[in-house]
Scaffold this active site. Structure first.
Site, PDB file in Angstrom:
ATOM      1  CD  GLU B 115      -3.387  10.326   2.283  1.00 15.33           C
ATOM      2  OE1 GLU B 115      -2.424   9.577   2.669  1.00 15.33           O
ATOM      3  OE2 GLU B 115      -4.456  10.268   2.011  1.00 15.33           O
ATOM      4  CD  GLU B 135       0.505   8.051  -0.433  1.00 19.82           C
ATOM      5  OE1 GLU B 135       1.234   8.797  -1.298  1.00 19.82           O
ATOM      6  OE2 GLU B 135       0.195   8.336   0.633  1.00 19.82           O
TER       7      GLU B 135
END
Lengths: 225, 238
Positions: B115, B135
């Site tokens: 990210e 995730e």
């Protein structure tokens, strides 16, 4: 229309009954056990029935599903069938897949989101080309333009569905929601949605189980709550 | 020159190099690193001598293995977690930094690592780089802007597939997908990245800042509004 509800992978096999498809999709959204939908079968027949059915809109029902949707396409996927496939999250194609948006060649235009979703999938230039020429794309061309995510065999679609079914079910729905929203929201607003969904997940048993399983180096047992 | 615990902050020949520095944990992103990165971004923004930002990872194993899960569950409540997230909006600060930013990625680039790279303007990677968003397989979702930044770079289907399955993306696939801009041999990664960024940053700083802003803000506007924004920004440089 065939469904199998005893599996985290929901499977819908398309046939010539658009009304039944809409009903099956609405039922699926209420089915807490389903974690991912694998949509396959006779896209051509489904597309034709969608053209004749005026009231029920399985495309809208498909696009509104909370769980991730994989479209497996092998064979003709033209016009309304392509509009239906464009409402899936990930499209996978077999070697004999063929795609066409031929409405305008018949004096019509798409009315199930085709002009909007095709443009978002392949960009304005390719979308106009496909809509105006009615050109047919084979699997390789569809892959190159980004209309399909990958080319493979049906087992690849099953494998992808199984991998998605292994994720935390609530997390998978929120991932879908946040990524889908990224196309419509400014970056800052999208980040706000992502953060809110992420913090909402703090309240779920699945998140606690996921972290516990990671610490204990085992596979998590998610319950979808 | 830095008193940071989890980062190295270095100024070299017109650019800032921020190196994530917890190599014993593959630079896992923790609360301390969040605070220090926020401080470092402020320094990059405010220092007129700094014309660009390079983010790299220390150690052999990778750029950043993701969030430090040992700290999860330590937030006092959801209300506090939400307040803290916006008290200092680190990820918007990185995305909106008015100078060119680049990530130099090697080895593991997972979760928050991916990210962070996705919020940079440019990405250079070595062949051994491997990318993933794990995730959802832990019952979480990406929370450093990944659900918004990644689809803007690689498109919705690939972003969905990566975020839903957690599967690994090789450096080769990352190049084909448009996520990595340049692939370089591991031993040259940081030298090449610095050289590329310095080259990018050698253009007039005002033009770079406004071009970046026009592209990023314009992507969220209708075409007509984007064209108006572009005209307004261009007029500032005349």
């Amino acid at each position: 229309m065939t469904t199998d509800n005893h599996d985290p992978i929901a499977r819908l096999t398309l046939d010539a009954d658009a009304v039944a498809l809409t009903a099956a999709l609405l039922a699926l959204d209420a089915d807490a056990g389903a974690r991912v939908l694998l949509l396959s079968g006779d896209w051509s027949a489904a597309g034709a029935s969608l053209r004749d059915a005026s009231d029920d809109d399985p495309v809208a029902a498909l696009a509104a599903l909370r769980i991730p949707v994989i479209a497996w396409v092998d064979g003709d996927c033209h016009d309304e069938a392509l509009e239906l496939a464009l409402a899936a999250d990930i499209r996978l194609a077999g070697e004999s897949a063929a795609f066409r948006m031929g409405h305008a060649r018949e004096g019509r235009i798409p009315s199930h989101g085709g002009t909007q979703r095709l443009t978002r999938a392949v960009g304005r230039g390719q979308a106009l080309r496909l809509l105006l020429t009615g050109e047919t794309l084979d699997a390789d061309e569809a892959f190159r333009t980004g209309l399909v995510h990958d080319i493979g065999v049906v087992e690849d679609a099953e494998e992808l569905a199984a991998a998605i079914a292994d994720a935390g079910p609530v997390a998978a729905q929120y991932v879908k929601e946040a990524i889908a929203a990224s196309a419509d929201l400014p970056l800052r607003d999208g980040m706000r949605l992502e953060a809110d969904l992420s913090i909402l997940l703090h309240s779920t048993a699945d998140r606690a189980e996921g972290l516990r399983a990671f610490a204990e180096k085992r596979k998590p047992r998610f319950e979808g709550r | 020159m830095s008193a940071f615990e989890t980062l190295r902050y270095e100024k070299r020949d017109g650019i800032a190099v921020v190196t994530l520095c917890r190599p014993e944990a593959i630079n896992a992103f923790n609360v301390r690193m969040r605070d220090e990165l926020s401080e470092a971004l402020g320094a990059v923004r405010d220092d007129a001598e700094v014309r660009g930002l390079l983010i790299a990872g220390d150690g052999e194993r990778g750029f950043c293995a993701g969030a430090d899960l040992t700290e999860f569950g330590t937030a006092p409540s959801q209300a506090v977690a939400r307040y803290v997230r916006w008290a200092r909006d680190l990820w918007s600060a990185l995305a909106e930094l008015p100078k060119p930013t680049m990530a130099a990625v090697h080895g593991y680039c997972f979760g928050s690592g991916l990210e962070i790279a996705a919020l940079c303007d440019l990405r250079v990677a070595s062949q051994d780089a491997v990318f993933a968003l794990p995730e959802a397989s832990l019952g979480l979702i990406p929370a450093a802007g990944g659900t918004q930044s990644l689809p803007r770079i690689v498109g919705l289907p690939r972003a969905m597939e990566l975020a839903l399955t957690g599967r690994r993306m090789t450096s080769g696939e990352a190049v084909r997908a448009g996520f990595v801009d340049w692939l370089v041999p591991r031993e040259q990664l940081h030298v090449v990245a610095e050289a590329r960024l310095r080259d990018v940053a050698s253009a007039p700083a005002g033009a770079l800042a406004l071009a970046k802003r026009a592209v990023n803000e314009g992507a969220d506007l209708t075409l007509a509004d984007g064209l108006r924004l572009e005209r307004r920004l261009a007029a500032r440089l005349r």
